[in-house]
Motif scaffolding. Structure first.
Motif: not given
Length: 97
Positions: A16-21, A55-59, A85-86
């Motif tokens: 799983p991928l968590i987007d914290v933006r 996994d954890v992603i932001c910008q 994400t950039g």
């Protein structure tokens, strides 16, 4: 802290991928399959995080790195996505809107 590149993220399956933006950032474009759980509200939703590795992603990787540090301190198996994400978009990978 565990971290992976966007190239490694693209090859991963079943993690799983968590987007914290924030929701407006997420709506503007996110990695396909990412689930939005803003850093600002994550404390209220810790019980909603996946069991097992995720996994954890932001910008750009700063917010996600702080989140991963906090979650791993709680014993969760979280991995930061370097460049965020950039970097995903710069690598030419598509975004969902």
């Amino acid at each position: 802290m565990q971290s992976i590149s966007v190239q490694q993220l693209r090859e991963r399956e079943g993690v799983p991928l968590i987007d914290v933006r924030e929701p407006d950032e997420y709506a503007a474009g996110h990695v396909p399959g990412a689930v939005n759980m803003p850093m600002s509200t994550l404390g209220e939703h810790v019980d909603d995080l996946p069991e097992g590795p995720f996994d954890v992603i932001c910008q750009v990787g700063g917010r996600s790195a702080r989140v991963v540090e906090a979650l791993t301190a709680r014993g969760l198996d979280a991995t930061n996505v370097d460049g965020g994400t950039g970097a995903w978009a710069e690598a030419g990978y598509g975004l969902e809107r």
